[in-house]
Design a protein around this motif. Structure first.
Motif, PDB file in Angstrom:
ATOM      1  N   GLN A  33      34.281   3.766  23.356  1.00 10.57           N
ATOM      2  CA  GLN A  33      34.135   3.455  24.275  1.00 10.57           C
ATOM      3  C   GLN A  33      32.441   3.779  24.348  1.00 10.57           C
ATOM      4  O   GLN A  33      31.805   3.179  25.231  1.00 10.57           O
ATOM      5  CB  GLN A  33      34.608   5.154  24.774  1.00 10.57           C
ATOM      6  CG  GLN A  33      34.446   5.307  26.087  1.00 10.57           C
ATOM      7  CD  GLN A  33      35.522   6.317  26.609  1.00 10.57           C
ATOM      8  OE1 GLN A  33      34.949   7.148  25.829  1.00 10.57           O
ATOM      9  NE2 GLN A  33      35.961   6.360  27.208  1.00 10.57           N
ATOM     10  N   ALA A  34      31.835   4.894  23.587  1.00  7.79           N
ATOM     11  CA  ALA A  34      30.293   4.826  23.676  1.00  7.79           C
ATOM     12  C   ALA A  34      29.664   3.785  24.114  1.00  7.79           C
ATOM     13  O   ALA A  34      28.074   3.393  24.597  1.00  7.79           O
ATOM     14  CB  ALA A  34      29.447   5.864  23.468  1.00  7.79           C
ATOM     15  N   TYR A  35      29.620   3.246  22.699  1.00  7.53           N
ATOM     16  CA  TYR A  35      28.897   1.857  22.300  1.00  7.53           C
ATOM     17  C   TYR A  35      29.852   0.528  23.452  1.00  7.53           C
ATOM     18  O   TYR A  35      28.529   0.137  24.087  1.00  7.53           O
ATOM     19  CB  TYR A  35      29.923   1.204  21.193  1.00  7.53           C
ATOM     20  CG  TYR A  35      29.192  -0.438  21.180  1.00  7.53           C
ATOM     21  CD1 TYR A  35      28.100  -0.370  20.713  1.00  7.53           C
ATOM     22  CD2 TYR A  35      29.905  -1.664  20.656  1.00  7.53           C
ATOM     23  CE1 TYR A  35      27.352  -1.573  20.562  1.00  7.53           C
ATOM     24  CE2 TYR A  35      30.080  -2.664  20.953  1.00  7.53           C
ATOM     25  CZ  TYR A  35      28.100  -2.818  20.390  1.00  7.53           C
ATOM     26  OH  TYR A  35      27.680  -4.504  20.056  1.00  7.53           O
ATOM     27  N   SER A  36      30.482   0.452  24.327  1.00  8.50           N
ATOM     28  CA  SER A  36      31.155  -0.458  25.309  1.00  8.50           C
ATOM     29  C   SER A  36      30.315   0.025  26.450  1.00  8.50           C
ATOM     30  O   SER A  36      29.815  -0.845  27.467  1.00  8.50           O
ATOM     31  CB  SER A  36      32.217  -0.483  25.406  1.00  8.50           C
ATOM     32  OG  SER A  36      33.284  -1.040  24.297  1.00  8.50           O
ATOM     33  N   THR A  37      29.829   0.862  26.677  1.00  7.26           N
ATOM     34  CA  THR A  37      28.960   2.214  28.336  1.00  7.26           C
ATOM     35  C   THR A  37      27.625   1.731  27.530  1.00  7.26           C
ATOM     36  O   THR A  37      26.849   2.532  28.483  1.00  7.26           O
ATOM     37  CB  THR A  37      29.808   3.131  28.647  1.00  7.26           C
ATOM     38  OG1 THR A  37      29.854   3.703  27.804  1.00  7.26           O
ATOM     39  CG2 THR A  37      31.315   2.842  29.550  1.00  7.26           C
ATOM     40  N   PHE A  38      26.997   1.912  26.381  1.00  7.91           N
ATOM     41  CA  PHE A  38      25.853   2.154  25.707  1.00  7.91           C
ATOM     42  C   PHE A  38      24.872   3.278  26.083  1.00  7.91           C
ATOM     43  O   PHE A  38      24.580   2.935  26.713  1.00  7.91           O
ATOM     44  CB  PHE A  38      24.541   1.088  26.575  1.00  7.91           C
ATOM     45  CG  PHE A  38      23.229   0.465  25.934  1.00  7.91           C
ATOM     46  CD1 PHE A  38      23.903  -0.902  24.663  1.00  7.91           C
ATOM     47  CD2 PHE A  38      22.380   0.627  26.344  1.00  7.91           C
ATOM     48  CE1 PHE A  38      22.647  -1.372  23.799  1.00  7.91           C
ATOM     49  CE2 PHE A  38      21.641   0.323  25.269  1.00  7.91           C
ATOM     50  CZ  PHE A  38      21.471  -0.441  24.617  1.00  7.91           C
ATOM     51  N   ASP A  39      25.952   4.321  25.730  1.00  6.41           N
ATOM     52  CA  ASP A  39      25.481   5.526  25.846  1.00  6.41           C
ATOM     53  C   ASP A  39      24.793   5.762  24.683  1.00  6.41           C
ATOM     54  O   ASP A  39      25.271   6.560  23.434  1.00  6.41           O
ATOM     55  CB  ASP A  39      26.503   6.299  26.405  1.00  6.41           C
ATOM     56  CG  ASP A  39      26.569   7.626  25.894  1.00  6.41           C
ATOM     57  OD1 ASP A  39      25.335   8.252  25.549  1.00  6.41           O
ATOM     58  OD2 ASP A  39      26.889   8.106  27.023  1.00  6.41           O
ATOM     59  N   MET A  40      24.337   5.052  24.007  1.00  9.89           N
ATOM     60  CA  MET A  40      23.406   5.357  22.487  1.00  9.89           C
ATOM     61  C   MET A  40      23.194   6.710  21.786  1.00  9.89           C
ATOM     62  O   MET A  40      23.642   6.656  20.857  1.00  9.89           O
ATOM     63  CB  MET A  40      22.291   4.537  22.119  1.00  9.89           C
ATOM     64  CG  MET A  40      22.359   2.514  22.666  1.00  9.89           C
ATOM     65  SD  MET A  40      23.958   2.016  21.091  1.00  9.89           S
ATOM     66  CE  MET A  40      24.921   2.156  22.082  1.00  9.89           C
TER      67      MET A  40
END
Length: 261
Positions: A224-231
């Motif tokens: 989910q973090a990867y999909s929203t680009f919340d690195m």
């Protein structure tokens, strides 16, 4: 003589141990410095390599969020249940193959061939058998950890001193007594090493399954973090997971140490 006494005193750490600690610290500091330099260089797309300060803030936010512990508990339950099931089956299989030469010649090669196979290819089968819920993730963890534990147990069985086995047989010990009194104590180190390897691949199998099809668990949070680009959040999740895995591995490793009571 006084200097030698200081070097060998129980309270003083060995020089070699201090050097190893210093080397490890130097490696960690070098990696952190290289990461920060890369983050500040602008060579990569923004936030692909976030600064250490951003990652630390993300770790703090993650640990302060109550829903993180709910997802962590789900993943831990899946990994723990899978490790218990796969570990028991792997240990029983390893003892059987190590004690029975005919069975080892017939089946052990299959375990060695299937062991390195990426277990994620079996995930569609697990979904059909156990559904899209926790059952398929537990099955992935059990399947992943079965092979290293079975191989380690079979190898440990062959390292047992034959004198110990003959002693158990001379006392007419039952198969269960042989396992509990002779086999397991004598092969503790190989079994613990197998469990440590099994824990690692069980975590990997569970997380991969959660990233493929799940709305719960640490794997779900990572994707989910990867999909929203919340690195920063993604790296924070990986760091926390890495630390927890190291801690669990160290706890298991204590059971294989020679000074364990």
């Amino acid at each position: 003589m006084a200097a030698a006494a200081r070097l060998t005193s129980p309270g003083a750490p060995p020089i070699a141990g201090r050097r190893v600690t210093m080397l490890r610290a130097a490696i960690i500091l070098t990696v952190l410095a290289a990461w920060e330099a890369l983050a500040a260089s602008g060579l990569l797309f923004r936030d692909v390599v976030p600064s250490l300060a951003a990652i630390v803030r993300a770790v703090g936010s993650l640990l302060a969020a109550s829903d993180f512990y709910k997802h962590l508990g789900i993943t831990a339950a899946e990994v723990g249940t899978g490790l218990a099931i796969g570990g028991f089956c792997g240990l029983a299989t390893g003892i059987f193959l190590g004690a029975n030469r005919f069975a080892a010649n017939a089946y052990e090669a299959l375990i060695y061939y299937l062991g390195p196979t990426p277990k994620i290819i079996f995930f569609p089968v697990m979904i059909m058998w156990f559904g899209v819920g926790p059952g398929s993730k537990i099955a992935m963890a059990a399947l992943s950890c079965f092979f290293p534990i079975a191989i380690s147990a079979a190898s440990g069985m062959r390292q047992i001193d034959r004198v110990l086995i003959r002693v158990g047989q001379s006392f007419r010990a039952t198969p269960w007594q042989m396992v509990r009194k002779i086999y397991l104590p004598a092969m503790r180190q190989p079994v613990v090493n197998g469990v440590r390897l099994g824990l690692g691949v069980a975590i990997i199998g569970t997380l991969l399954a959660e990233t493929k099809l799940s709305n719960r668990g640490i794997g779900y949070l990572i994707i989910q973090a990867y999909s929203t680009f919340d690195m920063p959040r993604m790296y924070a999740l990986l760091i926390v997971l890495f630390i927890l895995a190291i801690g669990a591995n160290a706890v298991i490793g204590r059971f294989g140490s020679t000074d364990h009571r």
